[in-house]
Design a protein around this motif. Sequence first.
Motif, mmCIF file in Angstrom:
data_model
loop_
_atom_site.group_PDB
_atom_site.id
_atom_site.type_symbol
_atom_site.label_atom_id
_atom_site.label_comp_id
_atom_site.label_asym_id
_atom_site.label_seq_id
_atom_site.Cartn_x
_atom_site.Cartn_y
_atom_site.Cartn_z
ATOM 1 N N THR A 432 39.928 44.113 39.550
ATOM 2 C CA THR A 432 40.508 43.546 38.329
ATOM 3 C C THR A 432 39.823 44.103 37.087
ATOM 4 O OG1 THR A 432 40.980 41.522 39.562
ATOM 5 C CG2 THR A 432 41.096 41.401 37.170
ATOM 6 N N TRP A 433 38.508 44.213 37.134
ATOM 7 C CA TRP A 433 37.764 44.763 35.997
ATOM 8 C C TRP A 433 38.144 46.217 35.751
ATOM 9 C CZ3 TRP A 433 34.202 48.642 35.074
ATOM 10 C CH2 TRP A 433 33.497 48.549 33.874
ATOM 11 N N LEU A 434 38.319 46.996 36.818
ATOM 12 C CA LEU A 434 38.697 48.399 36.664
ATOM 13 C C LEU A 434 40.106 48.548 36.093
ATOM 14 C CD1 LEU A 434 37.287 49.912 39.997
ATOM 15 C CD2 LEU A 434 36.406 50.277 37.693
ATOM 16 N N LEU A 435 41.018 47.672 36.475
ATOM 17 C CA LEU A 435 42.390 47.760 35.975
ATOM 18 C C LEU A 435 42.500 47.302 34.523
ATOM 19 C CD1 LEU A 435 44.377 46.466 39.079
ATOM 20 C CD2 LEU A 435 44.232 48.815 38.238
ATOM 21 N N LEU A 436 41.615 46.402 34.095
ATOM 22 C CA LEU A 436 41.652 45.929 32.710
ATOM 23 C C LEU A 436 41.001 46.914 31.746
ATOM 24 C CD1 LEU A 436 40.835 42.129 33.116
ATOM 25 C CD2 LEU A 436 43.032 43.159 32.496
ATOM 26 N N TYR A 437 40.156 47.799 32.246
ATOM 27 C CA TYR A 437 39.444 48.714 31.364
ATOM 28 C C TYR A 437 40.387 49.623 30.567
ATOM 29 C CZ TYR A 437 36.374 52.448 29.786
ATOM 30 O OH TYR A 437 35.723 53.379 29.017
ATOM 31 N N PRO A 438 41.422 50.244 31.175
ATOM 32 C CA PRO A 438 42.319 51.079 30.351
ATOM 33 C C PRO A 438 43.011 50.298 29.244
ATOM 34 C CG PRO A 438 42.654 51.514 32.684
ATOM 35 C CD PRO A 438 41.776 50.318 32.606
ATOM 36 N N GLU A 478 47.322 42.604 16.333
ATOM 37 C CA GLU A 478 47.700 42.346 17.720
ATOM 38 C C GLU A 478 46.828 43.144 18.678
ATOM 39 O OE1 GLU A 478 49.634 39.967 18.364
ATOM 40 O OE2 GLU A 478 50.351 39.650 16.317
ATOM 41 N N SER A 479 46.464 44.361 18.316
ATOM 42 C CA SER A 479 45.581 45.155 19.178
ATOM 43 C C SER A 479 44.207 44.502 19.300
ATOM 44 C CB SER A 479 45.448 46.572 18.617
ATOM 45 O OG SER A 479 46.698 47.209 18.550
ATOM 46 N N LEU A 480 43.660 44.043 18.183
ATOM 47 C CA LEU A 480 42.359 43.374 18.226
ATOM 48 C C LEU A 480 42.442 42.053 18.992
ATOM 49 C CD1 LEU A 480 39.413 43.408 17.365
ATOM 50 C CD2 LEU A 480 40.091 42.349 15.207
ATOM 51 N N SER A 481 43.544 41.336 18.848
ATOM 52 C CA SER A 481 43.713 40.074 19.567
ATOM 53 C C SER A 481 43.738 40.302 21.076
ATOM 54 C CB SER A 481 44.997 39.394 19.103
ATOM 55 O OG SER A 481 45.253 38.232 19.864
ATOM 56 N N VAL A 482 44.514 41.293 21.522
ATOM 57 C CA VAL A 482 44.575 41.586 22.963
ATOM 58 C C VAL A 482 43.227 42.076 23.468
ATOM 59 C CG1 VAL A 482 45.710 43.006 24.712
ATOM 60 C CG2 VAL A 482 47.046 42.053 22.829
ATOM 61 N N PHE A 483 42.514 42.858 22.650
ATOM 62 C CA PHE A 483 41.186 43.326 23.077
ATOM 63 C C PHE A 483 40.229 42.162 23.291
ATOM 64 C CE2 PHE A 483 36.835 44.405 21.806
ATOM 65 C CZ PHE A 483 36.520 45.307 22.801
ATOM 66 N N LEU A 484 40.232 41.185 22.397
ATOM 67 C CA LEU A 484 39.343 40.030 22.564
ATOM 68 C C LEU A 484 39.703 39.223 23.812
ATOM 69 C CD1 LEU A 484 39.044 38.805 18.860
ATOM 70 C CD2 LEU A 484 37.315 39.997 20.220
ATOM 71 N N ILE A 485 41.005 39.109 24.115
ATOM 72 C CA ILE A 485 41.413 38.389 25.326
ATOM 73 C C ILE A 485 40.953 39.139 26.572
ATOM 74 C CG2 ILE A 485 43.406 37.631 26.675
ATOM 75 C CD1 ILE A 485 44.859 37.132 24.033
ATOM 76 N N ILE A 486 41.160 40.460 26.606
ATOM 77 C CA ILE A 486 40.729 41.253 27.768
ATOM 78 C C ILE A 486 39.212 41.221 27.909
ATOM 79 C CG2 ILE A 486 40.662 43.587 28.721
ATOM 80 C CD1 ILE A 486 43.375 44.064 27.453
ATOM 81 N N THR A 488 37.228 38.824 27.042
ATOM 82 C CA THR A 488 36.846 37.511 27.576
ATOM 83 C C THR A 488 37.071 37.444 29.083
ATOM 84 O OG1 THR A 488 37.473 36.518 25.464
ATOM 85 C CG2 THR A 488 37.191 35.038 27.341
ATOM 86 N N ILE A 489 38.204 37.984 29.536
ATOM 87 C CA ILE A 489 38.479 37.990 30.983
ATOM 88 C C ILE A 489 37.448 38.846 31.717
ATOM 89 C CG2 ILE A 489 40.168 38.628 32.737
ATOM 90 C CD1 ILE A 489 42.356 38.068 30.684
ATOM 91 N N GLN A 490 37.131 40.010 31.163
ATOM 92 C CA GLN A 490 36.139 40.880 31.816
ATOM 93 C C GLN A 490 34.761 40.228 31.859
ATOM 94 O OE1 GLN A 490 36.668 44.571 29.501
ATOM 95 N NE2 GLN A 490 37.444 45.533 31.354
ATOM 96 N N ARG A 491 34.385 39.517 30.815
ATOM 97 C CA ARG A 491 33.085 38.842 30.813
ATOM 98 C C ARG A 491 33.013 37.768 31.890
ATOM 99 N NH1 ARG A 491 31.176 36.919 25.010
ATOM 100 N NH2 ARG A 491 29.308 36.508 26.230
ATOM 101 N N ASN A 492 34.123 37.067 32.107
ATOM 102 C CA ASN A 492 34.115 36.021 33.122
ATOM 103 C C ASN A 492 34.210 36.568 34.541
ATOM 104 O OD1 ASN A 492 34.365 33.049 31.899
ATOM 105 N ND2 ASN A 492 35.398 34.457 30.513
ATOM 106 N N LEU A 493 34.592 37.831 34.683
ATOM 107 C CA LEU A 493 34.567 38.437 36.016
ATOM 108 C C LEU A 493 33.141 38.721 36.472
ATOM 109 C CD1 LEU A 493 37.556 40.939 35.726
ATOM 110 C CD2 LEU A 493 37.470 38.838 37.067
ATOM 111 N N HIS A 494 32.224 38.929 35.525
ATOM 112 C CA HIS A 494 30.817 39.118 35.871
ATOM 113 C C HIS A 494 30.160 37.761 36.121
ATOM 114 C CE1 HIS A 494 31.509 43.145 34.480
ATOM 115 N NE2 HIS A 494 31.614 42.780 33.212
ATOM 116 N N SER A 495 28.990 37.811 36.731
ATOM 117 C CA SER A 495 28.142 36.623 36.748
ATOM 118 C C SER A 495 27.517 36.445 35.372
ATOM 119 C CB SER A 495 27.040 36.762 37.806
ATOM 120 O OG SER A 495 27.594 36.870 39.104
ATOM 121 N N VAL A 496 27.228 35.204 35.015
ATOM 122 C CA VAL A 496 26.642 34.944 33.697
ATOM 123 C C VAL A 496 25.278 35.633 33.615
ATOM 124 C CG1 VAL A 496 25.917 33.167 32.072
ATOM 125 C CG2 VAL A 496 27.856 32.751 33.588
#
Length: 585
Positions: A432-438, A478-486, A488-496
């Motif tokens: 999931t993290w790899l697919l969100l990176y692009p 809109e680009s900055l908004s989507v970047f912040l959402i992605i 946030t998702i990537q940060r939660n895929l990691h351990s804290v």
Amino acid sequence: PAPCPPAPDFEMAEESKTVSNMRRRRKKRMGFYSDSMQSIHSLYRKASKEMRKSYGAFSNASTRHKTSIDADKDKIFESHHHQYQQQQQQPQPQHHHHRHHRYFTDDEDDDEQGDGDTVAENLLEEDAIKYAWWSQGLVQAPRLRRDWDRFGEDDDRKYQSLNAFFDTLFSVVITSLGLEVRNQQSRRVLIHWAQYFGIVLSLWLSTAGYSSRFDNDDVVHKTFWSLYGVGVLGILMHSTGDLTSTNSNFFALFLSLIYFLLTLQWFRTGIHLPRCRFFCTIQGSIMLVYSLLALVASTAYYYPIQRRDDVFWVLCLGYPIEIFVTLLIQELGMVFMYPHLDYEDARKEVDLPLHIQFHIDRFKTLSMMVLGQLASAIAWHPEQGFGSVEGLYASAGCGFISLVCLKIFIFDVDFLDTHDHAIRRSRCSGLTWLLLYPLAMGCLALTGSGVALLIAEAGKINSVPAGSPHFRQLLTCESLSVFLIISTIQRNLHSVPYVRVLRFHREHRRATLMTRIYNIQCTLQLGAAVFFGVLPYCQATAMQILVCMAIIMIFILCLNMVDELILLETVAHARERYRRHGGEE
């Protein structure tokens, strides 16, 4: 009659009682722990004294032995030399002379051979020889960077100069695509940008998947990377223009060349490394299909625009398709090839692990280069003049502040250990993290293009093509908004970050506090994303949008520094406890 029991030994009992009384009095007088420490200290002193004596005796014996050997060598040499002189003075048969001469020559050859072995060993241990790319041969088999049995080992060749060189070329391609968006500012060009950006980044990710698992410095790899660079330069030359232009044909042709080079390299790796043959066959087959699709798209016989557009969209989604096809074939391989093994052991037979640190370094490098290219895009060159000095420099300053905050937010806020990374946590989180990176990189690139357009509007630069102000605001926000959402998702895929370390050292309250702060940061980050998504519809000016962006990015950055302050306080308390217990800094 039954034997009589032995008489008790009164003297031994009395002696043991006396000894026990003495020990009891000694414990009362000195204490058990001090007694133990003194005994250990005395034993240590005795052992040290004996070791010094032994070392002195050994060194003296070694010196005497060496002296005696040298003396014996001198005596033997003098005796043989004396015999040789006598043989020269007295005529003797020729074969005796040759026999003695051969004796000396063999001794000298043995000494020279021993010295030669030492010199050769020292030469091979030199760093200039040991780590040279040609030290193991000009043509070598590909080297597997990491396998499951040595998953946690360090690698001294993490990131090479060739990788940085090609990452720079790819970032220049992304900048060239963004320049076309700024010049035309239309929905059609934006779709064309998304298609080409997906193709370029899918190619880069497929290449990173190979270089993260295999590498070497032989002639074959150098030739491969050189031809690969030629292909990337060709893509850079023909990255502009729509599907009806000649650039589109050559773009697809150079893309086919690169995928064909990757095909050859994957198949060569599978031939040389039987352990990796199944995985390399899958990847090589996928690269061959992509190469044929790009070749078909570049030919004149397949000219209908709609069909070429369909092929380009398939290549745009090449990396996600590669991941899902690989997973499907691996699952089938585990079922039919390794039915006797459990799931994890069978997966290790058909899959190869990524070199996590190498992968993270490459992703960070490309992200940094994209941000750097965006900084150059913000710095407009108003050759034909501009109408507002205050608007130009104030908007450029706000855009640069936002860019610096983005850089610190991406790279410097959270230090993430490889053990906490999404790739290491599980297979699902890693993919999931790899697919969100692009998607995150695309949003960054579009944000930079939008900020550049807003700066041109606020400064009233004359050379900027006319476009819709609403399009510019939508593109940026809109680009900055989507970047912040992605993000946030990537940060939660990691351990804290740091929670695992704090819990390991029994700092459970600090670990709980860090988790709560982390959740608050992610929540407010999503709130900022919602704000930027609504901002273009509030009829704000370009200058107002840039000011709001700079203020909110500074707020997000300061908010993400709170957990670092908590960690700094934790480290200060740990140092204080360490000093209090007699430790040295």
